[in-house]
Motif scaffolding. Sequence first.
Motif, short mmCIF file in Angstrom:
data_model
loop_
_atom_site.label_atom_id
_atom_site.label_comp_id
_atom_site.label_asym_id
_atom_site.label_seq_id
_atom_site.Cartn_x
_atom_site.Cartn_y
_atom_site.Cartn_z
N ILE A 270 26.54 28.75 11.57
CA ILE A 270 27.50 28.16 10.71
C ILE A 270 28.76 28.66 11.17
CG2 ILE A 270 28.20 27.68 8.35
CD1 ILE A 270 25.19 28.31 7.57
N ASP A 271 29.58 27.94 11.63
CA ASP A 271 30.98 28.38 11.74
C ASP A 271 32.04 27.51 11.58
OD1 ASP A 271 32.74 29.99 13.14
OD2 ASP A 271 32.48 29.43 15.23
N ARG B 28 23.34 34.32 11.05
CA ARG B 28 23.43 33.21 10.54
C ARG B 28 24.33 32.42 10.98
NH1 ARG B 28 21.81 32.17 4.52
NH2 ARG B 28 21.87 30.27 5.29
N ARG B 29 25.44 33.17 10.81
CA ARG B 29 26.88 32.59 11.15
C ARG B 29 27.63 32.58 12.29
NH1 ARG B 29 29.94 34.11 5.21
NH2 ARG B 29 28.76 32.71 3.90
N SER C 186 32.53 37.63 7.52
CA SER C 186 31.40 38.35 7.37
C SER C 186 31.35 39.34 8.24
CB SER C 186 30.08 37.60 8.01
OG SER C 186 29.77 36.40 7.01
N PRO D 38 33.55 31.49 8.89
CA PRO D 38 32.43 32.44 8.16
C PRO D 38 32.20 33.38 8.83
CG PRO D 38 31.95 29.94 7.98
CD PRO D 38 33.24 29.85 8.66
N ALA D 39 32.05 33.25 10.15
CA ALA D 39 31.49 34.53 11.05
C ALA D 39 32.74 35.60 11.02
CB ALA D 39 31.38 33.81 12.50
#
Length: 419
Positions: A418-419, A400-401, A219, A215-216
């Motif tokens: 979150i990863d 957040r990620r 994004s 996710p990181a």
Amino acid sequence: MRTFWAALPTEGRWLLSTAAIQTLGRGLTLPFTIIYLHEVRGFDLGLAGALMSIIAVTGLVVTGPGGTLIDRYGARRVLLAGLVAMIAGCTLLAFAASPVVAAVALVLVGVNFGVSWPGFNALIATVVDGELRQQYFGVNFALVNLGIGVGGIIGGFFVDVHQPVTFTAIFLADAASAVVPMALLLGPLRHIRTHADPEAPDAPVDGYRQILRRPAVLSLTLLTFVAVFIGYGQMEAGFPAYARQVSGVSTQVIGFSFAVNTAVIVLLQFAVLKLITGRRRTRVMQVMALIWATSWVLLGLTGLLPDSLAAAIGVLAFMGVFAFGETMLQPTVPAIYNDLASDRNRGRYNAINAAAFQGGAIAGPIAAGLLLGEGRQGWFIGAMVAGSLGVCALALVLERRVPAAANGVPAGDETVAID
């Protein structure tokens, strides 16, 4: 600057001390290639523009395989191959009398364009780490701009469309400038290893699909694309077209605005690095996005007073404010990518960064042409402002990620990612 320089390892000093020299040749040719193709070689302007796009398209195609090769064989070997292609391409372009020869030359230049970004970023990330890495990317960006800016000034005084030999000279000088990084890679930097750890040869290596599922990374890549789309992607198309057609300023004002851009980056980068050190990189991106939104509003206001001194001042102000935002983008995004990566996949991470940048740089001019070509000047400015606010929102999502360490968060001030 003294503290930063003292903290650098010897290899980092070698890389940084030659950054401006390496890009001087690029600055000599960058503003004048399309003029050379159209006015010196006599190619139709539409054909010349299509030929120019070959560099970016080739770079985008080569970036993915280039990242894989960097992880497999090391950045040094891939960069040397790219520099050989660059020398051949610039030399061929200096004598390109037909569109076919020019196209082949520009493909070779594009090959280097595609591998040099992930290659040199991987090299930098191997040499320096931590907060020093973020500072290095910022200082390197300022020196690259300095080299390109000085090269552009020299080229502007030197080239003459009535003397084709002057253009031959600048392309040969661009080819010669590639000898500097080649000498580094074959000399002081020949022992740097950027690829897989030899002590863990059987460790699994994530491919592009696995990396982009994080996710990181997803994004950050989307943020990079949008930022380039509304930023760098407009510098060679949307901005000059709007400034000429809507603001009604002269070509001299537009040319001087790019000098303002270079001056602001070179003069402010060190101060900005001091301000952002120890701060969350995602917060720095949010500030940058708001600064860019302000710059586009300034440019939009110049359209209310066309063909006036106020419009000229507004155009110069736009470029100065925009450059201030640039000083916040360049130290942060590459640093996050490389802090997320490991030595086994650093080439792929930097290739994703480069591909997002190149994609935005290709899509940006297309969107600008469609909007401004249809006379939708207000929609163009609105899209740029909305895109800037979109970058701000994406930075909030990224915060957040992304792991705290990759976000530049000091130890003891970590948050869950979150990863």
